[in-house]
Scaffold this motif. Structure first.
Motif, short mmCIF file in Angstrom:
data_model
loop_
_atom_site.label_atom_id
_atom_site.label_comp_id
_atom_site.label_asym_id
_atom_site.label_seq_id
_atom_site.Cartn_x
_atom_site.Cartn_y
_atom_site.Cartn_z
N ILE A 64 0.84 -1.19 0.00
CA ILE A 64 0.00 0.00 0.00
C ILE A 64 0.88 1.25 0.00
O ILE A 64 0.62 2.20 -0.75
CB ILE A 64 -0.96 0.00 1.20
N ARG A 65 1.93 1.25 0.81
CA ARG A 65 2.84 2.41 0.84
C ARG A 65 3.45 2.68 -0.54
O ARG A 65 3.59 3.83 -0.95
CB ARG A 65 3.97 2.18 1.85
N PHE A 66 3.81 1.61 -1.24
CA PHE A 66 4.42 1.77 -2.56
C PHE A 66 3.40 2.29 -3.57
O PHE A 66 3.65 3.26 -4.28
CB PHE A 66 5.01 0.43 -3.03
N LYS A 67 2.24 1.64 -3.64
CA LYS A 67 1.21 2.01 -4.63
C LYS A 67 0.68 3.42 -4.37
O LYS A 67 0.43 4.17 -5.31
CB LYS A 67 0.07 0.99 -4.58
N ALA A 68 0.51 3.78 -3.11
CA ALA A 68 -0.10 5.06 -2.75
C ALA A 68 0.93 6.05 -2.19
O ALA A 68 0.61 6.87 -1.35
CB ALA A 68 -1.23 4.83 -1.75
N ALA A 69 2.14 5.99 -2.69
CA ALA A 69 3.22 6.84 -2.16
C ALA A 69 2.85 8.33 -2.19
O ALA A 69 3.11 9.05 -1.23
CB ALA A 69 4.50 6.60 -2.94
N LYS A 70 2.22 8.80 -3.27
CA LYS A 70 1.84 10.21 -3.35
C LYS A 70 0.77 10.55 -2.32
O LYS A 70 0.78 11.64 -1.75
CB LYS A 70 1.31 10.54 -4.75
#
Length: 184
Positions: free
Chosen positions: A166-172
């Motif tokens: 989740i952190r990677f996909k939703a970094a922005k």
């Protein structure tokens, strides 16, 4: 999405309290776009392009809570019989599919940051009351913010590996959310 005569647009970012905000403020709007098929959920940039020069406000939710809310919503019978139905899948399986490219919705906007592109002011989900107070002051009204469209209770266990996805996909999204939390 609500368009106010005071040159202000309130975006409808899914799973961030937009249904409650619309219910409270639609009577004071010049235009209330409350159906997805009519363009309810658009980015700030699209809203500015469509409705002219206006200040655009939006809401962002903790990205972990936002994905959990989508999971809980997708577990409702509204999605039964579709490939988007999540009941019977674990939260981790749901995140795997989303991180692998499955969209939360049928359009190109898949993250909160996609919706908030071009927004002039962003509030956190936890500050909905502050947004309601600020918007009410801007419009010269006082409203009670109802609690609507709340996701059903559903277990959503998250391992460290899933949190990392989740952190990677939703970094922005995390960048925006954390910046706003540090500003408080």
């Amino acid at each position: 999405m609500l368009v106010f005569p005071q040159s202000l647009i309130l975006l409808s970012v899914p799973k961030t309290g937009s249904t409650s905000l619309e219910a409270a403020f639609a009577p004071h709007a010049l235009v209330a776009v409350t159906r997805i098929a009519c363009g309810r959920e658009v980015s700030g940039n699209t809203a500015k392009h469509k409705w002219g020069h206006a200040e655009v406000w939006g809401v962002i939710r903790d990205p972990f809570d936002w994905v959990r809310s989508w999971y809980k919503y997708r577990c409702t019978t509204e999605f039964a019989g579709t490939s988007r139905f999540a009941l019977g899948r674990t939260f981790e399986q749901f995140v795997d599919r989303w991180a692998g490219g499955e969209r939360m919705q049928g359009n190109s906007l898949d993250l909160q940051s996609d919706f908030l592109a071009g927004a002039d002011r962003v509030y956190t989900f936890e500050a909905l009351g502050v947004l309601a107070k600020d918007l009410g002051a801007r419009l010269g009204v006082t409203v009670a913010l109802p609690r609507l469209n709340v996701s059903p209770q559903q277990t959503a266990y998250m391992s460290d590996k899933t949190a990392d996805k989740i952190r990677f996909k939703a970094a922005k999204d995390f960048e925006i959310y954390e910046r706003l939390n540090h500003a408080l």
